[in-house]
Enzyme design. Structure first.
Site, mmCIF file in Angstrom:
data_model
loop_
_atom_site.group_PDB
_atom_site.id
_atom_site.type_symbol
_atom_site.label_atom_id
_atom_site.label_comp_id
_atom_site.label_asym_id
_atom_site.label_seq_id
_atom_site.Cartn_x
_atom_site.Cartn_y
_atom_site.Cartn_z
ATOM 1 N N ASP A 189 0.853 -1.196 0.000
ATOM 2 C CA ASP A 189 0.000 0.000 0.000
ATOM 3 C C ASP A 189 0.885 1.241 0.000
ATOM 4 O O ASP A 189 1.393 1.661 1.029
ATOM 5 C CB ASP A 189 -0.915 0.002 1.226
ATOM 6 C CG ASP A 189 -1.944 1.143 1.183
ATOM 7 O OD1 ASP A 189 -1.721 2.127 0.446
ATOM 8 O OD2 ASP A 189 -2.965 1.036 1.882
ATOM 9 N N HIS A 194 0.737 7.912 3.947
ATOM 10 C CA HIS A 194 1.418 7.193 5.016
ATOM 11 C C HIS A 194 2.939 7.397 5.007
ATOM 12 O O HIS A 194 3.640 6.778 5.808
ATOM 13 C CB HIS A 194 1.101 5.703 4.904
ATOM 14 C CG HIS A 194 -0.365 5.415 4.845
ATOM 15 N ND1 HIS A 194 -1.208 5.635 5.908
ATOM 16 C CD2 HIS A 194 -1.153 4.949 3.834
ATOM 17 C CE1 HIS A 194 -2.448 5.308 5.563
ATOM 18 N NE2 HIS A 194 -2.440 4.894 4.316
ATOM 19 N N ILE A 209 -0.024 9.047 8.740
ATOM 20 C CA ILE A 209 -0.709 8.127 9.648
ATOM 21 C C ILE A 209 -0.388 6.681 9.279
ATOM 22 O O ILE A 209 0.021 6.383 8.151
ATOM 23 C CB ILE A 209 -2.235 8.348 9.629
ATOM 24 C CG1 ILE A 209 -2.802 8.143 8.214
ATOM 25 C CG2 ILE A 209 -2.580 9.730 10.166
ATOM 26 C CD1 ILE A 209 -4.321 8.200 8.137
ATOM 27 N N GLY A 212 -4.630 1.786 8.104
ATOM 28 C CA GLY A 212 -5.649 1.143 8.921
ATOM 29 C C GLY A 212 -5.419 -0.358 9.029
ATOM 30 O O GLY A 212 -5.569 -0.952 10.107
#
Length: 285
Positions: A189, A194, A209, A212
């Site tokens: 990903d 990120h 961040i 998830g």
């Protein structure tokens, strides 16, 4: 821009074939925080090639079709898309290396109404290519915040798993590395949210961040540790709801309720005392 319901619900995805090695399996485990203590022999089983085991949650990164909602013909406001829920059903322990084939389909799109967004449900089956055996079924709920009112079905969304009304039976506290997202993204990903502070700031965050699904991997580690005694074959299924982002370097506390073969759970960030994963359900066998 309006969702093209017929095109999206009837879209035929190409099967995705992926060959992964023990190096990929180790990289995934490191990305979700295993072996911060390199002398922990239980965790070393997932990060050292001798008799290597795969974490069951690694299924989420296998044979993934990519961020298909970005394609303009679907009419989705992809910038406002959020990952709402994720489920994993493990049918057979993941091999530490091999070739898998992923088959994805969209099963339902719910119109919540003008200004309320839409929910898209999708399923991915991951099979071992050599045997054809089904390894995992992955279910995902995508919240399309900017796409309500397109005229689609307005059925009631399924209710999330309800947590027990008592204090947790156990709590596992796991730190995350400050570079956790930079490691996790190498499992497939590559969203710059990120990694790039400029992109994160533009999106309204103080810093990049954690993915998830990276947070999900930390929760999966806590469950494999506490409820499965580090035997990954005991985790049969897991599902949860994403509720808030995690910043790399924060500490994740997984609160668990153990009832026979079901472990209910939620995760909170210790430093900010905020729930980041909620309504968690894991079946242990």
């Amino acid at each position: 821009m309006t969702i093209d319901y017929d095109k999206l619900i009837n879209w035929k995805f190409d099967d995705i074939e992926q060959t992964y090695t023990s190096k990929d399996t180790i990289l995934y485990a490191l990305g979700v925080g295993l072996s911060m203590d390199p002398l922990d022999m239980d965790q070393l089983r997932f990060t050292y090639e001798e008799d290597l085991l795969a974490l069951p949650t690694m299924a989420v990164v296998l044979a993934y079709p990519g961020f298909f909602l970005k394609q303009p013909e679907f009419g989705v406001d992809w910038v406002k898309v959020l990952h709402g829920e994720q489920g994993i059903e493990i049918h057979k322990p993941l091999p530490a290396e091999g070739t898998v084939v992923g088959t994805t389909k969209i099963t339902e799109i719910i119109d919540k109404g003008e200004g309320k967004g839409a929910l898209m449900y999708s399923t991915r089956e991951v099979r071992e290519k050599s045997s054809g055996d089904l390894l995992a079924t992955l279910t995902s709920t995508t919240f399309c915040r900017g796409d309500g009112g397109f005229g689609g079905p307005k059925v009631e969304a399924p209710k999330p798993h309800e947590l027990p009304d008592r204090a947790p039976d156990s709590v596992v506290e796991l730190p995350t590395l400050k570079q956790a997202a930079l490691i996790y993204r190498l499992s497939g990903d590559f969203n710059p949210l990120h990694a790039d502070p400029r992109v994160a700031t533009a999106a309204g965050f103080k810093a990049p961040i954690l993915h998830g699904l990276g947070t999900l991997g930390v929760a999966g580690h806590a469950i494999v540790k506490q409820a499965c005694g580090y035997d990954p074959a005991k985790l049969k299924s897991l599902r949860l709801r994403f509720s808030s982002p995690v910043y790399p370097g924060e500490t994740i506390q997984t609160e668990m309720w153990h009832d026979e073969d079901v472990t209910s759970f939620r995760c909170r960030v210790k430093e900010r005392d905020i729930v980041v994963l909620n309504n968690g359900y894991a079946r242990i066998g």
